[in-house]
Design an enzyme around this catalytic site. Structure first.
Site, PDB file in Angstrom:
ATOM      1  N   ARG A 175      25.097  64.829 -19.917  1.00 32.04           N
ATOM      2  CA  ARG A 175      25.691  63.822 -20.703  1.00 32.04           C
ATOM      3  C   ARG A 175      25.978  62.298 -20.146  1.00 32.04           C
ATOM      4  NH1 ARG A 175      30.993  65.930 -23.051  1.00 32.04           N
ATOM      5  NH2 ARG A 175      30.790  67.683 -21.544  1.00 32.04           N
ATOM      6  N   ASN A 221      39.462  22.163   9.740  1.00 33.25           N
ATOM      7  CA  ASN A 221      39.543  21.699   8.217  1.00 33.25           C
ATOM      8  C   ASN A 221      38.187  21.645   7.803  1.00 33.25           C
ATOM      9  OD1 ASN A 221      41.114  20.558   5.812  1.00 33.25           O
ATOM     10  ND2 ASN A 221      39.267  19.588   5.808  1.00 33.25           N
TER      11      ASN A 221
END
Ligand code: UD1
Ligand code: MG
Length: 451
Positions: free
Chosen positions: A15, A359
């Site tokens: 199924r 950064n």
């Protein structure tokens, strides 16, 4: 006493309409089979035997990825649950303790429930896990007399009176290894389905004056998956539980119903998980971290005080130290960001290490792939990587170094140095105004031609 596990996973799963064996379909990022193995693992099993049939190789690979000691035996033909359990007999020949049978397509049996069964086993020879079914449908029915389970009758074989029973069989059974296989020797396939029913061992046990009983659990625990719709229901049920647990554990979820957890997500208290965050497998979020809206995380670790997103993607191997900030449209894969590092906008950092307080400017990309191999980028501490820097790996940017905006870094940058690698700018006086005029004339001519 030692316990072994038998997990039945030979079913076709027709199924599901799938090429994948049913038990390999996933809930919360793990195969159904692994959920069953995780439940059973709470009993610290001596041995785990998976009975596989359809797609046995794939089933074995998934089982052993979770537990490399799991043994997989083959059931060539699906002749019923009793026959399936018998397939595990040789693999358990050296075990003299207990055995618990679980189904590979039933992912939510709680470890506490299995512990209740183990406790009941000290008083009874066979223990079955039952539940009160809202709609008993095609489940096997438990025929009790007092505390004694007399037999289990399958729906197909049941009388109207038996079908009226609402106490149903979950499929989970515990007994001593020896008792289980001795009883199975007497099971035949003389019934409405022509199958060898595991459930027949109860009546056989009672004939032999062995004791049998049922322990019960909530119906939700016994939920099995047979179709895509049930798979979706299982996912919803897992998520509902995971969200409730997260709230219970001191995690802030402003919109819990929009957050998706994996089976193994770990989040510390006081973390904040905003709207529409998706966790794939293997994520750990420490206390006090903040995962902002629409972020997708898998296989990563986010430390205390870090902020991720909105719209960030952390892929496997992303390791964020304390107070790291990762902002919108930033993708990080197999990379470590040391304490206080920031990549706030539009960046790809892959196969890299970034030092503390560095950064990373907007638009920076680690060019980590040459079409054949992956290469590493190493960026030191307190560095400033200018916007739109292309870091062509393998390459190193030193501590306290800088790269100018738009630089293509294909040579190492020493500590404290500034790398500038971009075409020089030339200004042509008045040229812009002239160009605009030319273009406007061109456009007017084209519009006229087009009518
Ligand atoms: C079974 C029980 C039923 C119970 C129900 C709970 C029996 C005879 N019946 O019925 O009492 O209420 O589960 O869901 O046990 N499997 C194999 N090999 C086989 C047959 C089955 O591995 O030959 C596996 C299936 O993949 C599945 C599990 O065993 O995971 C149960 O089999 P299934 O056919 O679904 O049993 P039910 O008819 O639902
Ligand atoms: Mg079934």
């Amino acid at each position: 006493m030692s316990t072994s596990l038998i997990i039945l996973a030979a079913g076709q799963g027709t199924r599901m309409k799938s090429d994948l064996p049913k038990v390999l379909h996933e809930v919360a990022g793990a195969p159904l089979l692994v959920h069953a193995m995780k439940s059973g693992a709470a009993l610290e099993p001596e041995k785990t035997v998976i009975v596989a049939g359809v797609g046995a190789d794939l089933v074995a690979a998934a089982a052993q990825a979770f537990d490399e000691t799991a043994e997989v035996v083959l059931q060539d033909e699906q002749l019923g649950t009793g026959h399936a359990v018998l397939c595990a007999r040789d693999a358990l020949a050296d075990q003299d303790g207990d055995v618990i049978v679980l189904y590979g397509d039933t992912p939510f049996i709680r470890p506490e429930t299995l512990a209740d069964m183990a406790a009941a086993r000290t008083r009874h020879d066979v223990v079955v896990l039952g539940f009160e079914a809202a709609d008993p449908g095609r489940y096997g029915r438990l025929v009790m007399s007092g505390d004694t389970l007399e037999r289990i009758v399958e729906h197909a074989d049941a009388s109207d009176e038996e079908r009226a029973i609402t106490l149903c069989n979950s499929g989970v059974i515990a007994a001593s290894t020896k008792t289980l296989f001795d009883l199975l020797d007497d099971v035949s396939n003389d019934n409405a389905s022509g199958e060898y029913y595991l459930t027949d061992i109860i009546a056989i046990a009672r004939d032999r004056d062995l004791s049998a009983t049922a322990v019960t659990c909530d119906e939700a625990e016994t939920m099995g998956v047979n179709s895509r719709a049930q798979l979706a229901q299982a996912e919803a049920s897992f998520q509902a539980r995971a969200r409730a647990e997260a709230l219970e554990n001191g995690i802030t979820l402003p919109a819990p119903e929009t957050v998706h957890f994996a089976h193994d997500t770990v989040i510390g208290r006081d973390a904040l998980i905003e709207q529409n965050v998706v966790f794939g497998p293997g994520v750990t979020i420490e206390s006090g971290a903040r995962i902002r809206a629409f972020s997708h995380l898998e296989g990563c670790h986010v430390s205390r005080g870090a902020i991720v997103g909105p719209y960030a993607r952390l892929r496997p191997g992303a390791e964020l130290s304390e107070n790291v900030h990762v902002g919108n449209f930033v993708e990080i894969k197999n990379a470590t960001l040391a304490e206080g590092a920031k990549a706030n906008h539009l960046t790809y950092i892959g196969d890299a290490s970034v030092g503390e307080a560095t950064n990373i400017g907007a638009g920076t990309i680690t060019c980590n792939y040459d079409g054949v191999m992956k290469h590493h980028t190493s960026i030191g501490a307190r560095a400033f990587v200018g916007s739109n820097t292309m870091l062509v790996a393998p390459v190193t940017v030193g501590d306290d170094a800088m790269t100018a905006t738009g630089t293509i870094v294909n040579k190492n940058v020493p500590d404290g140095a500034m790398a500038i690698g971009r075409a020089e700018q030339v200004n042509k006086p008045g040229l812009a105004v002239k160009l605009f005029e030319m273009l406007k004339v061109k456009k007017a001519k084209r519009d006229k031609e087009a009518g």
